[in-house]
Design an enzyme around this catalytic site. Structure first.
Site, PDB file in Angstrom:
ATOM      1  CG  PHE A 251     -36.246  58.630 -29.943  1.00 48.61           C
ATOM      2  CD1 PHE A 251     -36.227  57.250 -30.038  1.00 48.61           C
ATOM      3  CD2 PHE A 251     -36.130  59.184 -28.681  1.00 48.61           C
ATOM      4  CE1 PHE A 251     -36.094  56.439 -28.922  1.00 48.61           C
ATOM      5  CE2 PHE A 251     -35.994  58.402 -27.546  1.00 48.61           C
ATOM      6  CZ  PHE A 251     -35.985  57.017 -27.675  1.00 48.61           C
ATOM      7  CB  CYS A 252     -40.065  56.384 -30.525  1.00 47.21           C
ATOM      8  SG  CYS A 252     -41.464  55.337 -30.008  1.00 47.21           S
ATOM      9  CB  VAL A 253     -44.206  58.110 -32.409  1.00 43.77           C
ATOM     10  CG1 VAL A 253     -45.326  58.630 -33.288  1.00 43.77           C
ATOM     11  CG2 VAL A 253     -44.685  56.941 -31.575  1.00 43.77           C
TER      12      VAL A 253
END
Length: 524
Positions: A251-253
């Site tokens: 998720f994301c980074v």
């Protein structure tokens, strides 16, 4: 000159309408209270401010042809205009004045108390934080910490079904915030939903580094997080579950880190992942949206110099930056409600999580900023190496599901879509409604929002331009979670009896979830 002339003409028209009492309410939600419409002079100030803000934005794009300079001027103009809004000040805000009269001044006293409390805690309260506690009504899905090192704790969750799929789900959340955005409350927990669908779930809880930590976490590099964080935890999950492979989600980074770690493993001949899911993640940083105003060589050099001494990027610095990306909603809105009107913000679990931010080690942050946002090195095969082993996304042929949110200002959806050109195994892209967090945390039971996705037989069709993909993509009502589970099941193997205990003899239970690491608060 044309912009100035348009401003003067519009200003005169507004004055004429005000004199006739014909000004209409603004659509801006900060001026929707009835008190603004009841007073034409106050409504006029709101209209003039909106005209001024719009004019500043036009001028920012008119004075130069450089997109980079235009973005920075527009961003600065927005900050200036938002700070000058009449809604921000007591004597130009009729709604706040009316509230003061109706409460006989108690709203002003309470607002002053709210201000001093926020000053003491070093940040503005965006939700009623007294209503939440990690491990009590947030991050309460049953599980246990089965492994830990200086970077992370690994949580294994208690199965929610008597039989489970043989290929476990391994989740890598971002280390810029805490993992429990994926495990908020029972009704909106992504982790619980996956468990209820018969998945075995393992999840990383990243450690929140503190300024006085001396065990090496402040010097931990990008490679350390890949090797001793993600890849080491995967081996633990395989050992405990007995599974030959895992389904991995970032998720994301966390998605950027996951893809980098899997590329590193692939280059070493390791193949322990069956499929990959990337949620609002960037691998190609060619367009980082509004974040571009902070990205240049001077900014990178300044941070590298500052963090070489302190070795820590404080959560307060990151939180302030993210808040001022949307100052009307995340800053000035609370100045008005909390301080001018003396209100206590409503309890909202996502905003509580948002305030529970994390520090970052200086070595990790400076490397990440330079190699992604500034130089966009990760997308170039072999340009980034860890222990002299190249990272090359073009070698990741495993099936990949990608999700993006159409109103995401942190990860622009078109940039997330660019990963389809980097990953040979990309076979499904889904675009959801709303923003970076609200788009992801959208449980099916609430039947909210919508998403765009092709039918299953057409999932591998990816036009070069993201807008071409969207132009023909069917729109579906409700949450995308069901679409993802349907895809994941096809890579999850057969069902088997759920394990009755957590951990094993090699990795016994250390403590109950959510564990110690997630409860460490950042130092303001």
């Amino acid at each position: 000159m044309q912009i100035q002339q348009d401003f003067l003409r519009s200003w005169q028209e507004l004055n004429q309408l005000a004199q006739k009492g014909e000004l209409k309410p603004l659509r801006n939600r900060r001026f929707r209270a009835e008190a603004w419409s009841q007073d034409q002079s106050s409504l006029l100030s709101a209209h003039v401010w909106q005209l001024y803000a719009d004019t500043l934005e036009k001028m920012a794009y008119a004075v130069t042809d450089s997109p980079q300079v235009q973005s920075r001027l527009a961003f600065a103009a927005m900050q200036w205009a938002e700070a000058l809004s009449p809604a921000n000040y007591l004597f130009t805000n009729p709604d706040a004045l009316q509230t003061a009269v109706q409460t006989q001044g108690q709203s002003l006293i309470q607002g002053l108390q709210n201000f001093f409390h926020d000053a003491q805690r070093g940040r503005m309260q965006q939700t009623d934080e007294s209503k939440f506690a990690v491990g009590e009504n947030l991050a309460v899905t049953p599980g246990a910490v089965v492994y830990e090192n200086e970077l992370l704790q690994l949580i294994q969750y208690q199965p929610q079904q008597s039989s489970v799929y043989e290929t476990p789900l391994f989740i890598v959340p971002p280390n810029i915030n805490k993992y429990y955005i994926l495990d908020l409350q029972q009704e909106n927990s992504f982790v619980r939903y996956a468990l209820e669908q018969g998945m075995q779930v393992y999840l990383i809880s990243w450690r929140n580094p503190l300024p006085n930590d001396d065990d090496g976490i402040l010097d931990a590099t990008w490679g350390d997080y890949l090797e001793h964080g993600i890849l080491q935890s995967m081996q633990v999950a395989q050992d405990i579950s007995g599974a030959a492979k895992l389904n991995a989600l970032g998720f994301c980074v966390g998605g950027t880190m996951l893809a980098s770690a899997l590329s590193l493993a692939k280059a070493r001949g390791e193949n322990s992942v069956q499929s990959m899911t990337l949620l609002t993640s960037m691998l190609d940083f060619h367009d980082v949206g509004i974040m571009r105003v902070f990205v240049d060589e001077a900014s990178a050099l300044l941070r590298e110099w500052m963090l070489s001494g302190s070795k820590i990027m404080l959560a307060s610095d990151l939180a302030t930056t993210f808040s001022f990306l949307r100052p009307s909603e995340l800053v000035w809105n609370y100045v008005t409600s909390n301080y001018l009107k003396g209100e206590t913000p409503p309890a909202f679990d996502i905003l509580y999580w948002n305030a529970d931010s994390t520090n970052l080690g200086g070595a990790f942050y400076t490397w990440y900023f330079r190699n992604t946002y500034l130089e966009n090195n990760l997308k170039v095969p072999g340009k980034v190496k860890v222990d002299n082993i190249p990272i090359d996304f073009s070698q990741l042929s495993l099936p990949t599901y990608m999700y993006a949110s159409i109103d995401d200002h942190i990860v622009p959806w078109r940039t997330a879509y660019a990963s389809t050109a980097l990953l040979p195994g990309a076979d499904r892209f889904v675009l959801g409604a709303s923003g970076h967090i609200a788009g992801v945390i959208n449980p099916p039971a609430q039947n909210r929002r919508h998403y765009w996705a092709y039918d299953t037989a057409e999932t591998a069709v990816f036009p070069g331009m993201a807008d071409d993909w969207l132009a023909a993509a069917p729109k579906h009502d409700g949450s995308w979670w069901g679409d993802w589970v349907q895809w994941l099941v096809s890579h999850a193997g057969k069902k088997k009896t759920a394990p009755k205990t957590l951990g094993n003899k090699n990795y016994p239970v250390i403590e109950d979830a959510p564990g110690r690491y997630v409860k460490v608060r950042a130092v303001a």
